[in-house]
Enzyme design. Structure first.
Site: not given
Ligand code: ASP
Length: 322
Positions: A13, A55, A88
């Protein structure tokens, strides 16, 4: 003297943006690479976009690539390193690196809960904090740390606790090891000694299962195969399992598959306390190894690192609790 800091962007993110419909998506170019930090005096930031992955796409082979790059960075004279990462699976990458890097070089991992163009985006702030931590002499020999929301957490125990809140990363039971306050880094706890196993390859097929009331042997029986290399179970309470799981567990142990037990409780440590059918004392006598203090995903990474380094039997059991 100018300190060289290696920045490894991996995606998540922190590198994404929200579109007009409110959906958060990866960018081709990481927005962090075009930003200038305000506290860069005496720092030379060298940036590499090693991956651009959400992630949930991160796997142990990616983690190994990061570990090898960081090992090389120390030989190249970098003072410290910052990794940006999706939140994540951030705790698993942090754990992997902590277990496989034997350097004293500061390594700070950070991410964001709000993407780069959202109101209240925390990415740049966390990134700046991570650079402060990675360039601080206080961070030398602390192991890998996670820097988010003005807190510094040891890789070993930190976990993501909230789906969206910026204060998501917490260290249950023990608390953060430091804070970022008024523009400086302050540690309040030392990290415990680590046994590092530098790896060159990864053993796969290591599984994580969560116990529940009324659980039987169905899921465990599905892992009763030569391909299975190890299993971590998030057991009930202090470390107990329903008696219906025992026949399947016995078969797995007969195959010499290492089975590691942690607690599904958020706080505390798993220990063999109860001496009844399926109780911890009973499970330990069967040959199951208790792992104190780690959560399921971290115990799984530790088992993966131990097996990938060629450990087995007593040596593996000792390593799991070191
Ligand atoms: N779904 C995202 C990831 O882990 C969440 C984040 O980065 O906060 O890539």
């Amino acid at each position: 003297m100018t300190k060289k800091i290696l920045i490894l962007h991996t995606g998540g993110t922190i590198s994404m943006s929200e579109d007009k419909t409110g959906k958060v998506k990866p960018n081709e170019k990481n927005p962090l690479t075009s930003l200038t930090l305000s506290n860069q005096a005496n720092l030379e930031l060298i940036t590499e976009e090693i991956f651009n992955l959400p992630s949930p796409h991160m796997d142990p082979d990616h983690m190994l690539q990061l570990s090898l790059r960081l090992r090389q960075a120390q030989a190249e004279g970098f003072f410290g390193a910052v990794i940006t990462h999706g939140t994540d699976t951030l705790e698993e990458t942090a754990m992997f690196l902590d277990l496989t890097l034997d350097s004293k070089m500061p390594v700070a991992i950070t991410g964001a809960m709000r993407s780069s163009n959202e109101i209240g985006s925390d990415g740049l702030y966390n990134f700046r904090s991570a650079v402060m931590v990675a360039s601080s002499p206080e961070s030398v020999n602390k192991g890998v740390v996670v820097v988010m929301n003005d807190e510094i957490h040891a890789a070993r125990f930190v976990t993501k606790t909230h789906t969206t809140n910026v204060a998501t990363f917490r260290t249950p039971t023990f608390g953060p090891i430091g804070i970022i306050s008024d523009g400086h880094v302050a540690y309040v706890q030392n990290t415990i000694a680590r046994q590092c196993l530098p790896l060159t390859n990864i053993v796969n097929n290591i599984y994580l299962i969560k116990a529940y009331a009324g659980m039987d042997g169905t899921l465990l029986a599905a892992l009763d195969s030569e391909a299975t290399k190890g299993i971590v179970i998030e057991a009930l309470g202090a470390g107990n399992l329903p008696p219906q799981t025992l026949p399947a567990l016995k078969k797995l142990l007969q195959r010499q598959i290492p089975i590691i037990l942690v607690s599904r409780c958020f706080n505390g440590i798993a220990e063999p306390v109860y001496d009844y059918e399926g109780g911890g004392v009973n499970l330990q006598k069967m040959g199951i190894t208790f792992c104190r203090g780690l959560n399921g995903p971290k115990a799984r990474i530790k088992l993966l690192v131990g097996l990938s380094a060629g450990l087995s039997g007593e040596k593996l059991a000792h390593y799991i609790n070191a």
